[in-house]
Design a protein around this motif. Structure first.
Motif, PDB file in Angstrom:
ATOM      1  N   ALA A  78      -0.946  20.354   3.489  1.00 16.44           N
ATOM      2  CA  ALA A  78      -1.594  19.195   2.950  1.00 16.44           C
ATOM      3  C   ALA A  78      -1.176  18.642   1.857  1.00 16.44           C
ATOM      4  N   VAL A  79      -1.463  17.194   1.672  1.00 16.02           N
ATOM      5  CA  VAL A  79      -1.101  16.646   0.270  1.00 16.02           C
ATOM      6  C   VAL A  79      -2.032  15.841  -0.171  1.00 16.02           C
ATOM      7  N   GLU A  80      -2.139  15.318  -1.288  1.00  9.91           N
ATOM      8  CA  GLU A  80      -2.959  14.338  -1.878  1.00  9.91           C
ATOM      9  C   GLU A  80      -2.656  12.925  -1.681  1.00  9.91           C
ATOM     10  N   VAL A  81      -3.060  12.112  -0.833  1.00  8.76           N
ATOM     11  CA  VAL A  81      -2.730  10.716  -0.365  1.00  8.76           C
ATOM     12  C   VAL A  81      -3.864   9.729  -1.215  1.00  8.76           C
ATOM     13  N   VAL A  82      -3.323   8.947  -1.924  1.00  6.29           N
ATOM     14  CA  VAL A  82      -3.655   7.672  -2.574  1.00  6.29           C
ATOM     15  C   VAL A  82      -3.447   6.418  -1.766  1.00  6.29           C
ATOM     16  N   ALA A  83      -4.435   5.361  -1.741  1.00  5.75           N
ATOM     17  CA  ALA A  83      -4.338   4.270  -1.349  1.00  5.75           C
ATOM     18  C   ALA A  83      -4.448   3.122  -2.238  1.00  5.75           C
ATOM     19  N   GLY A  84      -3.990   1.853  -1.935  1.00  2.00           N
ATOM     20  CA  GLY A  84      -4.087   0.740  -2.685  1.00  2.00           C
ATOM     21  C   GLY A  84      -3.468  -0.570  -2.193  1.00  2.00           C
ATOM     22  N   PRO A  85      -3.533  -1.788  -2.799  1.00  2.00           N
ATOM     23  CA  PRO A  85      -2.845  -2.911  -2.269  1.00  2.00           C
ATOM     24  C   PRO A  85      -1.449  -2.994  -1.809  1.00  2.00           C
ATOM     25  N   ARG A  86      -0.942  -3.774  -0.958  1.00  2.00           N
ATOM     26  CA  ARG A  86       0.466  -3.883  -0.516  1.00  2.00           C
ATOM     27  C   ARG A  86       1.310  -4.505  -1.743  1.00  2.00           C
ATOM     28  N   ILE A  87       2.289  -4.285  -1.474  1.00  2.00           N
ATOM     29  CA  ILE A  87       3.367  -4.919  -2.607  1.00  2.00           C
ATOM     30  C   ILE A  87       4.176  -6.053  -2.009  1.00  2.00           C
ATOM     31  N   GLY A  88       4.261  -7.081  -3.133  1.00  2.13           N
ATOM     32  CA  GLY A  88       5.247  -8.443  -2.387  1.00  2.13           C
ATOM     33  C   GLY A  88       4.627  -9.270  -1.407  1.00  2.13           C
ATOM     34  N   ILE A  89       3.186  -9.294  -1.243  1.00  4.94           N
ATOM     35  CA  ILE A  89       2.884 -10.222  -0.170  1.00  4.94           C
ATOM     36  C   ILE A  89       1.816 -10.866  -0.775  1.00  4.94           C
ATOM     37  N   THR A  90       1.648 -12.162  -0.220  1.00  6.60           N
ATOM     38  CA  THR A  90       0.600 -13.316  -0.571  1.00  6.60           C
ATOM     39  C   THR A  90      -0.533 -13.126   0.480  1.00  6.60           C
ATOM     40  N   LYS A  91      -0.350 -12.976   1.712  1.00  3.34           N
ATOM     41  CA  LYS A  91      -1.561 -12.884   2.887  1.00  3.34           C
ATOM     42  C   LYS A  91      -2.118 -11.632   2.885  1.00  3.34           C
ATOM     43  N   ALA A  92      -3.232 -11.672   2.957  1.00  6.71           N
ATOM     44  CA  ALA A  92      -4.063 -10.423   2.987  1.00  6.71           C
ATOM     45  C   ALA A  92      -3.644  -9.187   2.086  1.00  6.71           C
ATOM     46  N   ALA A  93      -3.509  -9.961   0.837  1.00  3.22           N
ATOM     47  CA  ALA A  93      -3.072  -9.153  -0.468  1.00  3.22           C
ATOM     48  C   ALA A  93      -4.014  -8.197  -0.725  1.00  3.22           C
ATOM     49  N   ASP A  94      -5.482  -8.252  -0.373  1.00  4.32           N
ATOM     50  CA  ASP A  94      -6.431  -7.697  -0.918  1.00  4.32           C
ATOM     51  C   ASP A  94      -6.445  -6.095  -0.135  1.00  4.32           C
ATOM     52  N   LYS A  95      -5.936  -6.235   1.114  1.00  2.00           N
ATOM     53  CA  LYS A  95      -6.191  -4.916   1.873  1.00  2.00           C
ATOM     54  C   LYS A  95      -5.400  -3.676   1.346  1.00  2.00           C
ATOM     55  N   PRO A  96      -6.285  -2.504   1.327  1.00  2.00           N
ATOM     56  CA  PRO A  96      -5.645  -1.407   0.671  1.00  2.00           C
ATOM     57  C   PRO A  96      -4.807  -0.610   1.417  1.00  2.00           C
ATOM     58  N   TRP A  97      -3.695  -1.107   2.180  1.00  2.00           N
ATOM     59  CA  TRP A  97      -2.820  -0.352   3.091  1.00  2.00           C
ATOM     60  C   TRP A  97      -1.702   0.020   2.789  1.00  2.00           C
ATOM     61  N   ARG A  98      -1.571   0.479   1.529  1.00  2.00           N
ATOM     62  CA  ARG A  98      -0.380   0.871   0.940  1.00  2.00           C
ATOM     63  C   ARG A  98      -0.769   2.419   0.569  1.00  2.00           C
ATOM     64  N   TYR A  99      -0.057   3.354   1.091  1.00  2.00           N
ATOM     65  CA  TYR A  99      -0.261   4.837   0.873  1.00  2.00           C
ATOM     66  C   TYR A  99       0.706   5.540   0.062  1.00  2.00           C
ATOM     67  N   GLY A 100       0.417   6.393  -0.998  1.00  2.00           N
ATOM     68  CA  GLY A 100       1.284   7.238  -1.503  1.00  2.00           C
ATOM     69  C   GLY A 100       0.994   8.664  -1.996  1.00  2.00           C
ATOM     70  N   LEU A 101       2.116   9.394  -2.371  1.00  2.00           N
ATOM     71  CA  LEU A 101       1.829  10.884  -2.627  1.00  2.00           C
ATOM     72  C   LEU A 101       1.244  10.688  -4.073  1.00  2.00           C
ATOM     73  N   LYS A 102       0.101  11.512  -4.357  1.00  2.00           N
ATOM     74  CA  LYS A 102      -0.536  10.950  -5.581  1.00  2.00           C
ATOM     75  C   LYS A 102       0.257  11.737  -6.694  1.00  2.00           C
ATOM     76  N   GLY A 103       0.527  10.918  -7.916  1.00  2.00           N
ATOM     77  CA  GLY A 103       1.389  11.564  -8.985  1.00  2.00           C
ATOM     78  C   GLY A 103       3.134  11.580  -8.915  1.00  2.00           C
ATOM     79  N   SER A 104       3.381  11.142  -7.693  1.00  2.00           N
ATOM     80  CA  SER A 104       4.993  11.112  -7.504  1.00  2.00           C
ATOM     81  C   SER A 104       5.802  10.283  -8.474  1.00  2.00           C
ATOM     82  N   ARG A 105       6.760  10.694  -8.955  1.00  2.00           N
ATOM     83  CA  ARG A 105       7.773   9.896  -9.747  1.00  2.00           C
ATOM     84  C   ARG A 105       8.634   8.921  -9.113  1.00  2.00           C
ATOM     85  N   PHE A 106       8.588   9.216  -7.630  1.00  2.00           N
ATOM     86  CA  PHE A 106       9.460   8.312  -6.705  1.00  2.00           C
ATOM     87  C   PHE A 106       8.840   7.312  -6.041  1.00  2.00           C
ATOM     88  N   LEU A 107       7.692   6.740  -6.398  1.00  2.00           N
ATOM     89  CA  LEU A 107       7.204   5.464  -5.845  1.00  2.00           C
ATOM     90  C   LEU A 107       7.918   4.372  -6.351  1.00  2.00           C
TER      91      LEU A 107
END
Length: 189
Positions: free
Chosen positions: A154-183
């Motif tokens: 298991a890993v810790e996953v964080v979510a937030g708004p997607r990048i580089g879009i103008t439509k539906a930009a408020d949806k938190p549908w970007r997911y990442g590995l918490k604390g990763s240096r490679f985001l």
DNA sequence: TGCCCGATTAACT
DNA sequence: GTTAATCGGGCAA
């Protein structure tokens, strides 16, 4: 050895598959690493390529899950997606960043860089490092040149708004590995 | 047919 | 912070 991702893995909601991909291993022709950042897109989502219906470019999105949708972005870069959900949902997960672990020399050569952190930290950078192009659009993800393995724990996953879009930009549908240096970009706390 | 914009990146100021 | 590179798709005419 981690378990290879079966095609059934992708036959679920894009919002279940996307966070489950964080920490999974993506290899392409023997180079790649751990997926640390993805974004979910669905045909009911105005920001998705499939929103306006089927075209030659996005046809793979309308096909069965477990296939690669590769498209050209801004006429310059290639971007890699995994098709999800039952056929016809036209949903996919954009692979945005990988922590490189295998085939470092080949990836450095293709990117013209030595800095590991910048090799695969962005959808266009990732495809350049792995040499993924439109020629690999529509290929199955459970056979070469693609290789996918489930995360070992298991890993810790964080979510937030997607990048580089103008439509539906408020949806938190970007997911990442918490604390990763490679985001490609940090997640705001 | 023509025009504008985009799931980006690197090299500028 | 700004901009060029570069091309397919949507939409208006």
């Amino acid at each position: 050895m981690p378990k290879r991702l079966a095609r059934a893995f992708f036959s679920r909601s894009v919002h279940e598959v996307a966070p489950d991909l964080i920490g999974a291993t993506l290899l392409f022709k023997g180079a790649g690493g751990w997926i640390v950042e993805v974004e979910a897109y669905h045909h009911t989502d105005p920001a998705a390529h499939s929103f306006h219906g089927l075209t030659p470019r996005n046809a793979v999105m309308f096909g069965p899950p477990g296939y690669a949708y590769v498209y050209r972005s801004y006429g310059i870069h290639w971007c890699l997606n995994f098709v999800c959900e039952p056929k016809g949902s036209a949903a996919a997960v954009l692979i945005r960043a990988v922590e490189p672990t295998v085939g470092l020399a080949a990836m450095r050569r293709r990117r013209g860089l030595t800095d590991e952190r910048l090799l695969c930290s962005g959808p266009g950078r990732l495809c350049e490092a792995l040499a993924i192009t439109g020629a690999h659009n529509g290929l199955a993800l459970d056979s070469r040149p693609y290789e996918l393995f489930a995360r070992p724990s298991a890993v810790e996953v964080v979510a937030g708004p997607r990048i580089g879009i103008t439509k539906a930009a408020d949806k938190p549908w970007r997911y990442g590995l918490k604390g990763s240096r490679f985001l490609s970009k940090p997640f705001n706390p």
